[in-house]
Scaffold this motif. Sequence first.
Motif, PDB file in Angstrom:
ATOM      1  N   LYS A 167      -3.013   6.747   6.696  1.00 41.24           N
ATOM      2  CA  LYS A 167      -2.132   6.845   5.530  1.00 41.24           C
ATOM      3  C   LYS A 167      -1.582   5.456   5.215  1.00 41.24           C
ATOM      4  O   LYS A 167      -1.017   4.790   6.074  1.00 41.24           O
ATOM      5  N   SER A 168      -1.762   5.026   3.983  1.00 40.24           N
ATOM      6  CA  SER A 168      -1.334   3.685   3.605  1.00 40.24           C
ATOM      7  C   SER A 168       0.186   3.590   3.508  1.00 40.24           C
ATOM      8  O   SER A 168       0.841   4.483   2.952  1.00 40.24           O
ATOM      9  N   LEU A 169       0.725   2.515   4.026  1.00 41.19           N
ATOM     10  CA  LEU A 169       2.150   2.216   3.896  1.00 41.19           C
ATOM     11  C   LEU A 169       2.398   1.135   2.853  1.00 41.19           C
ATOM     12  O   LEU A 169       3.473   0.547   2.799  1.00 41.19           O
ATOM     13  N   GLY A 170       1.371   0.862   2.034  1.00 39.75           N
ATOM     14  CA  GLY A 170       1.570  -0.061   0.925  1.00 39.75           C
ATOM     15  C   GLY A 170       1.258  -1.507   1.243  1.00 39.75           C
ATOM     16  O   GLY A 170       0.885  -1.868   2.354  1.00 39.75           O
ATOM     17  N   TYR A 171       1.445  -2.337   0.220  1.00 49.02           N
ATOM     18  CA  TYR A 171       0.965  -3.713   0.289  1.00 49.02           C
ATOM     19  C   TYR A 171       1.735  -4.604   1.251  1.00 49.02           C
ATOM     20  O   TYR A 171       1.207  -5.604   1.732  1.00 49.02           O
ATOM     21  N   THR A 172       2.985  -4.273   1.565  1.00 46.44           N
ATOM     22  CA  THR A 172       3.751  -5.158   2.436  1.00 46.44           C
ATOM     23  C   THR A 172       3.287  -5.086   3.887  1.00 46.44           C
ATOM     24  O   THR A 172       3.441  -6.049   4.637  1.00 46.44           O
ATOM     25  N   ASN A 220      -3.630  -9.260  -2.845  1.00 44.89           N
ATOM     26  CA  ASN A 220      -2.257  -9.604  -2.452  1.00 44.89           C
ATOM     27  C   ASN A 220      -2.196 -10.086  -0.999  1.00 44.89           C
ATOM     28  O   ASN A 220      -1.368 -10.925  -0.659  1.00 44.89           O
ATOM     29  N   TYR A 221      -3.093  -9.580  -0.143  1.00 49.11           N
ATOM     30  CA  TYR A 221      -3.181 -10.071   1.248  1.00 49.11           C
ATOM     31  C   TYR A 221      -3.553 -11.560   1.256  1.00 49.11           C
ATOM     32  O   TYR A 221      -2.903 -12.375   1.921  1.00 49.11           O
ATOM     33  N   TYR A 222      -4.591 -11.908   0.491  1.00 49.94           N
ATOM     34  CA  TYR A 222      -5.035 -13.303   0.484  1.00 49.94           C
ATOM     35  C   TYR A 222      -4.015 -14.219  -0.187  1.00 49.94           C
ATOM     36  O   TYR A 222      -3.825 -15.372   0.238  1.00 49.94           O
ATOM     37  N   PRO A 266       9.039  -7.280 -11.301  1.00 55.27           N
ATOM     38  CA  PRO A 266       8.205  -6.123 -10.942  1.00 55.27           C
ATOM     39  C   PRO A 266       6.823  -6.567 -10.478  1.00 55.27           C
ATOM     40  O   PRO A 266       6.397  -7.693 -10.743  1.00 55.27           O
ATOM     41  N   ASN A 267       6.137  -5.687  -9.761  1.00 57.73           N
ATOM     42  CA  ASN A 267       4.759  -5.914  -9.305  1.00 57.73           C
ATOM     43  C   ASN A 267       4.573  -7.183  -8.467  1.00 57.73           C
ATOM     44  O   ASN A 267       3.724  -8.026  -8.772  1.00 57.73           O
ATOM     45  N   PRO A 268       5.335  -7.353  -7.400  1.00 57.63           N
ATOM     46  CA  PRO A 268       5.121  -8.529  -6.545  1.00 57.63           C
ATOM     47  C   PRO A 268       3.726  -8.553  -5.923  1.00 57.63           C
ATOM     48  O   PRO A 268       3.189  -9.630  -5.635  1.00 57.63           O
ATOM     49  N   ASN A 269       3.116  -7.377  -5.729  1.00 61.64           N
ATOM     50  CA  ASN A 269       1.758  -7.349  -5.198  1.00 61.64           C
ATOM     51  C   ASN A 269       0.767  -7.986  -6.174  1.00 61.64           C
ATOM     52  O   ASN A 269      -0.158  -8.701  -5.770  1.00 61.64           O
ATOM     53  N   ALA A 270       0.955  -7.724  -7.465  1.00 63.22           N
ATOM     54  CA  ALA A 270       0.088  -8.339  -8.471  1.00 63.22           C
ATOM     55  C   ALA A 270       0.332  -9.844  -8.547  1.00 63.22           C
ATOM     56  O   ALA A 270      -0.605 -10.628  -8.754  1.00 63.22           O
ATOM     57  N   TYR A 271       1.583 -10.259  -8.392  1.00 64.64           N
ATOM     58  CA  TYR A 271       1.890 -11.693  -8.377  1.00 64.64           C
ATOM     59  C   TYR A 271       1.165 -12.370  -7.216  1.00 64.64           C
ATOM     60  O   TYR A 271       0.529 -13.421  -7.389  1.00 64.64           O
ATOM     61  N   LEU A 272       1.238 -11.779  -6.032  1.00 63.06           N
ATOM     62  CA  LEU A 272       0.530 -12.345  -4.891  1.00 63.06           C
ATOM     63  C   LEU A 272      -0.972 -12.388  -5.137  1.00 63.06           C
ATOM     64  O   LEU A 272      -1.648 -13.366  -4.798  1.00 63.06           O
ATOM     65  N   ALA A 273      -1.495 -11.337  -5.747  1.00 68.14           N
ATOM     66  CA  ALA A 273      -2.948 -11.240  -5.937  1.00 68.14           C
ATOM     67  C   ALA A 273      -3.487 -12.319  -6.872  1.00 68.14           C
ATOM     68  O   ALA A 273      -4.659 -12.692  -6.763  1.00 68.14           O
ATOM     69  N   HIS A 274      -2.664 -12.824  -7.776  1.00 66.23           N
ATOM     70  CA  HIS A 274      -3.198 -13.796  -8.733  1.00 66.23           C
ATOM     71  C   HIS A 274      -3.555 -15.118  -8.058  1.00 66.23           C
ATOM     72  O   HIS A 274      -4.336 -15.900  -8.587  1.00 66.23           O
TER      73      HIS A 274
END
Length: 287
Positions: A137-142, A150-152, A192-200
């Motif tokens: 079960k995923s606990l999300g991007y953090t 977003n990991y990279y 909003p969307n810090p995961n998308a910010y990281l992914a860019h």
Amino acid sequence: MILVVDSGSTKCDWIAVDKNGNQLLEKIRTKGLNPAILSEKKIKKILKKSTTLKDNRDKVTHVFFYGAGCGTENPRLMLKVILQEFFPKADILVDEDTMAAVYATISAPTEAAVVCILGTGSNCSYYDGTKLHQRVKSLGYTIMDDASGNYYGKELLRDYYFNHMPEDIRIAFAHKHNLEADYIKYNLYKQPNPNAYLAHFAEFMILNKDSKYILELIKSGIRRFAKNMILQYEEEIKTVPVHFAGSIAFFCQDEIKAVAEELGFKVGNFERRPIEGLVSFHTKTIV
């Protein structure tokens, strides 16, 4: 009018077709509609911002929505209610993005496969030809989302600030992006969307794959993803292929194949954007 929708956390693509699969409108793009991250108010605001969706809302008979954040019941139901309100005459289906990846990558409707998503986020499931099975079960991007955009992005920022980057890559990274600490923290904690910010930031990684440092960064993330996610299906991968969907997977095919050889699983198909396969699948199933 049938709307087939593929949504990540960053962006959301909408294709309008008739029952024969003929495209009726230019492809519509909105911001991503991840109900696990965005509030009801924010999702409604994004929908209302699209003039094309608003102008055609009463013509829509079916909405097939596949998205990040739709794998758990409460966010999925919240989004379904919002879409039903916005498209009052439509039958609404909301499902997780993994099912979009399944329909887009399998070679036949009943093909069994392990299907992975490596985009802004990451996920991995086993499709037995009929049903989807997930063992983690995923606990999300953090906490999770290994080998995702977003990991990279996070790894690049950490290496930059911990001085683990080679100097030439460090200079190029700073030239490409605003790396002031206050600016980064503002985007991570107040937008909003810090995961998308990281992914860019991952685009920089893809464009600099000739660097030994970057190649090892990519492979390290894929190894983590494989060990934590793919290898949980250790019995299944002895007999079925492992398919991949998403932009990170598409642009890192060579690295994924190299790790697959190391760890002993068979790589199958790659699909950058699952939405085209979804259109074909759903227009064939509507009576």
